[in-house]
Design an enzyme around this catalytic site. Structure first.
Site, PDB file in Angstrom:
ATOM      1  N   HIS A  17       0.811  -1.216   0.000  1.00  0.00           N
ATOM      2  CA  HIS A  17       0.000   0.000   0.000  1.00  0.00           C
ATOM      3  C   HIS A  17       0.848   1.272   0.000  1.00  0.00           C
ATOM      4  O   HIS A  17       0.394   2.321   0.461  1.00  0.00           O
ATOM      5  CB  HIS A  17      -0.959  -0.010   1.190  1.00  0.00           C
ATOM      6  CG  HIS A  17      -2.024  -1.056   1.067  1.00  0.00           C
ATOM      7  ND1 HIS A  17      -3.244  -0.826   0.471  1.00  0.00           N
ATOM      8  CD2 HIS A  17      -2.036  -2.360   1.432  1.00  0.00           C
ATOM      9  CE1 HIS A  17      -3.968  -1.931   0.498  1.00  0.00           C
ATOM     10  NE2 HIS A  17      -3.250  -2.872   1.077  1.00  0.00           N
ATOM     11  N   HIS A 104       0.778 -16.307   7.482  1.00  0.00           N
ATOM     12  CA  HIS A 104       1.297 -15.193   6.686  1.00  0.00           C
ATOM     13  C   HIS A 104       2.653 -14.782   7.258  1.00  0.00           C
ATOM     14  O   HIS A 104       3.144 -15.373   8.221  1.00  0.00           O
ATOM     15  CB  HIS A 104       0.307 -14.019   6.695  1.00  0.00           C
ATOM     16  CG  HIS A 104       0.381 -13.146   5.475  1.00  0.00           C
ATOM     17  ND1 HIS A 104       1.437 -12.294   5.226  1.00  0.00           N
ATOM     18  CD2 HIS A 104      -0.469 -13.005   4.428  1.00  0.00           C
ATOM     19  CE1 HIS A 104       1.233 -11.664   4.094  1.00  0.00           C
ATOM     20  NE2 HIS A 104       0.086 -12.077   3.575  1.00  0.00           N
ATOM     21  N   ASP A 339      -7.373 -12.810  -3.000  1.00  0.00           N
ATOM     22  CA  ASP A 339      -7.710 -13.862  -3.954  1.00  0.00           C
ATOM     23  C   ASP A 339      -8.190 -15.120  -3.236  1.00  0.00           C
ATOM     24  O   ASP A 339      -7.547 -15.567  -2.285  1.00  0.00           O
ATOM     25  CB  ASP A 339      -6.480 -14.231  -4.788  1.00  0.00           C
ATOM     26  CG  ASP A 339      -6.012 -13.098  -5.679  1.00  0.00           C
ATOM     27  OD1 ASP A 339      -6.434 -13.067  -6.845  1.00  0.00           O
ATOM     28  OD2 ASP A 339      -5.218 -12.258  -5.218  1.00  0.00           O
TER      29      ASP A 339
END
EC number: 1.5.1.38
Length: 376
Positions: A17, A104, A339
């Site tokens: 970002h 993650h 996704d």
């Protein structure tokens, strides 16, 4: 490290970002024709929001060449490329200031650096791969101009739904000889060339998306027309460099080349690839290709083919019982746009990393050939 390659080198930059992502490519020979039009098609194939099977994040991913070219020709100097992040929503990640996402990189990045990007995955985000795809497009053009090399990747498995990828099956070897990117893209967003299973793969992804979950898959890649002699003995074998490249892609979890794990159950008498002399090309060929185009770590001129499994996307909106950074148990239901299956969008990334490895290997071999000619 954020730099890949020895003679054909790429350094990527940017986070999920931040204002932009991109790369600097060094080692591109001078005088090669190059404009944004050579790079954009692969970025467009990678971009989000292409279908309901991918994240709805709306990024155009338009590339701008900042340096290293003039009047459409490379100068031999570093080529800088920038792609703007236009659809940022850092507020979607407010809960993740407290919770590291299960499976993650949030926790490991925090442990390694003592700080992590507060929005998105930072350098662990798939947005980082934009620089890889942009630089890979340059590598592909270099390979095509020098050796007419073709690189085509496609989806062979989503969840439990899989197409035939039996390396001992003549039909699969025929597919490797004939498959094109146009054929892959004509199969829709799933990018599986087998129409009999492509629809089932779509339903598989939709099923997991409907459950606020995700699912993994397998990408298979073939390289055609690669010269013999690329790759180094021992530690920089061509398949080792390809494995290094593939395992550096976010969410990748393995690598197999040629017959791969299937080959362990086949005796040497059936697994060996006998030679024959091909008059049309005036060189030795192999009757079969269980080696996957590499022998002793060096390319033998046959098709190189390999497969890469991608795990289920870690960030899901389904509630998960987990713990905060402080060790307090709690519930995380991730927000944001992610996704349900990353595998179809991984196609151009696999192709790009393949091209970067091969362009580097080709330059290394050209340097060796030159030094050999000087000695003799």
């Amino acid at each position: 490290m954020s730099t890949f390659g020895k003679l054909f080198r790429v350094t990527t930059y940017g986070e999920s970002h931040c204002k932009s992502v991109g790369c600097i490519v060094d080692g591109v020979p001078p005088g090669m024709s190059l404009t944004e039009a050579d790079i954009q098609p692969q970025l467009t194939r990678r971009r989000p929001g292409q279908s309901k099977l991918s994240t709805p994040r709306d990024e155009k991913d338009r590339v701008e060449i900042q340096s290293g070219t003039e009047f459409g020709k490379t100068l031999g100097t570093p080529i800088a490329m920038m792609i703007k992040n236009e659809d940022q929503r850092p507020h979607d990640y407010s809960d993740m200031d407290k919770f590291p996402r299960p499976s993650h990189a949030d926790f490991t990045y925090s442990e390694k650096y003592g700080i992590k990007a507060s929005s998105g995955g930072g350098r662990a985000s798939a947005r980082e791969t934009i620089g890889r795809v942009a630089s890979g497009a340059i590598a592909e053009k270099f390979l095509a101009q020098n050796s007419n090399v073709e690189i085509v990747a496609f989806v062979t498995q989503i969840g439990e739904i899989k197409m035939n990828r039996d390396s001992f099956d003549p039909e699969f070897q025929h597919l490797l000889n004939t498959i094109t990117r146009e054929k892959v893209d004509s199969m829709g967003p799933i990018r599986c060339p087998d129409a009999s299973v492509a629809g089932l793969m779509v339903k598989e992804i939709e099923k997991y998306r409907g459950n606020k979950d995700s699912i993994g898959g397998v990408v298979t890649c073939v390289v055609r027309n690669l010269p013999t002699g690329l790759g180094e003995p021992c530690f920089d074998k061509l398949e080792a460099m390809l494995a290094h490249a593939m395992l550096s892609i976010p969410a990748s979890k393995g690598f197999e080349i040629g017959s791969g794990f299937q080959g362990v159950s086949v005796p040497g008498s059936k697994h060996n690839d006998p030679f024959y002399f091909e008059k049309e090309t005036n060189r030795l060929r192999t009757k079969t290709n269980n080696s996957g185009g590499v022998q002793g770590g060096i390319s033998n001129g046959e098709n190189i083919y390999f497969s890469v499994p991608f795990k289920s996307v870690a960030t899901i909106s389904q509630e998960q019982k987990t713990a905060t950074y402080d060790g307090e148990e709690g519930i995380l239901a991730a927000k944001g746009r992610h996704d349900p299956a990353v595998t179809p969008r991984a196609i151009p990334i696999v192709e790009a990393m393949t091209a970067l490895v091969l362009a580097d290997a080709l330059l290394i071999q050209k340097a060796r050939d030159f030094s050999r000619s000087v000695v003799h």
